[in-house]
Enzyme design. Structure first.
Site: not given
Ligand SMILES: Nc1nc2c(ncn2[C@@H]2O[C@H](COP(=O)(O)OP(=O)(O)OP(=O)(O)O)[C@@H](O)[C@H]2O)c(=O)[nH]1
Ligand SMILES: [Zn+2]
Length: 365
Positions: A220, A222, A238, A264, A297, A299, A325
């Site tokens: 995973r 995260h 999360c 974020g 995104d 990242r 990812k």
């Molecule tokens: N910029 C921003 N970041 C967010 C927001 N909500 C959550 N995050 C961030 O998004 C990230 C979480 O993404 P992940 O749990 O990896 O989710 P994902 O990319 O949708 O992928 P999976 O959960 O693996 O399907 C964390 O770094 C959070 O802080 C938002 O509204 N804006």
């Molecule tokens: Zn979150």
């Protein structure tokens, strides 16, 4: 990003120091310059950390164009003045008598977009120093600041090369720093491994659960979420995803949770909270990032691939709904043999967020 031939360790470490100084300077409201090969130097003062006095010191003649990201310019409807030659290039808002310090703050920060119409009109132009200007926007993101700068002021003490910024974020520089046993709820036999790169302050960790058994690990990725992971925020998924990942890996028998310090989606805590504020005004998670001037995104999943490689793993089963990812890991050399959905039940506060991920960022079921 790899070091070019002939680059000595001393040069690389000099670069590292200069970028660290530049990040520190823009966070403190001090000017810097970015000097790309083949371009004139670009002097910069971050709008977020400047004040009227610092601006006066930077631009004593009172002329200070403002550099903003392409996304922010599009939000302000300022890009349509330009030929769409390169829609990703930051733009310069030309000096005007009504472009005072407070107006520059309003250009940079979308918090008040709906409340106060901007003074204007503004004239924008593509910047003639594309490499340095893109590097400036990137540096603001790394520093967790709004991507907006006063430019073309006095010569500052710190000058950096954009190439050094690339090296600062170089995942191949990551090394294992230390490891220890860490019993956690759901996996009492876990081990934590900490990673560091010499130039960057980011300390990523991996939680190794169970013992390798010849099968690819269940993995995973995260991304750090202070609000969800620590405070139990219901705005995202999360916190529950984190615990469910540990439980799923333990049930699988063995695997790895990577806890990536990319809060974020890579824009940092304060900017994420700015995005939340925009969401309070009705924008979704995608538009909020764009209005702030960031990529949807930001990242770098190369970090995760590097961590997995250091742990001896090049084939994984990945717990995720996010195809980016999978693509990011594969591009960086980790083979994803299987994607396993990682859905948690929605709540009334995150329903829209999850729907936006499904509808706008390609998240799969
Ligand atoms: N910029 C921003 N970041 C967010 C927001 N909500 C959550 N995050 C961030 O998004 C990230 C979480 O993404 P992940 O749990 O990896 O989710 P994902 O990319 O949708 O992928 P999976 O959960 O693996 O399907 C964390 O770094 C959070 O802080 C938002 O509204 N804006
Ligand atoms: Zn979150």
């Amino acid at each position: 990003m790899t070091d070019g031939p002939g680059l000595t360790d001393a040069r690389a470490s000099n670069d590292g120091r200069s970028v660290a100084r530049a990040i520190d300077a823009i966070r403190r409201g001090w000017p810097i310059a970015i000097h790309a090969a083949g371009e004139d130097a670009l002097t910069l003062l971050a709008v977020e950390t400047a004040d009227a006095r610092a601006l006066d010191g930077f631009a004593p003649a009172g002329r200070y164009p403002v550099l903003i990201s392409s996304g922010r310019a599009a939000t302000l409807k300022l890009t349509n003045q330009l030929a769409a030659a390169d829609p990703d290039l930051p733009v310069v808002v030309a000096p005007a008598p009504w472009l005072d310090f407070d107006t520059a703050v309003a250009l940079a920060d979308p918090a008040l977009d709906l409340a106060t119409p901007l003074k204007g009109p503004f004239r924008t132009e593509y910047i003639d120093r594309p490499v340095a200007s893109l590097a400036a926007i990137r540096l603001a993101r790394i520093a967790g600041l709004l991507p907006a700068f006063f430019i073309d002021g006095i010569d500052p003490d710190v000058t950096i090369d954009p190439v050094a910024i690339g090296r600062h974020q170089d995942a191949t520089a990551l090394r294992i720093a230390t490891r220890a046993r860490l019993p956690v709820a759901g996996a009492e036999d876990a081990e934590i491994v900490a990673f560091r790169a010499p130039d960057s302050g980011d300390e990523h960790v991996a939680l190794l659960i169970g013992q390798p058994d010849g099968r690819p690990p269940l993995v995973r990725l995260h991304s750090e979420c202070l609000t969800g992971d620590v405070l139990g925020s219901l705005k995202c998924d999360c916190g529950p995803q984190l615990q469910a990942a540990i439980d799923a890996i333990a049930a699988h028998g063995w695997g790895i949770l990577l806890y990536l310090r990319q809060e974020g989606r890579g824009i940092g805590l304060v900017n994420k909270l700015r995005a939340y504020r925009l969401q309070d005004q009705g924008f979704d998670t995608v538009d909020a990032n764009t209005r702030l001037g960031f990529a949807v995104d930001a990242r770098d999943f190369g970090v995760a691939a590097r961590m997995l490689a250091l742990l001896g793993q090049d084939r994984v089963r990945l717990l995720t709904n996010n195809p980016a990812k999978v693509a990011g890991l594969e591009a960086a050399g980790t083979m994803v043999v299987e994607r396993i959905p990682h859905h948690l039940p929605p709540n009334p506060h995150n329903e829209r967020y999850l729907a936006t991920k499904r509808d706008r960022t390609g998240h799969q079921l």
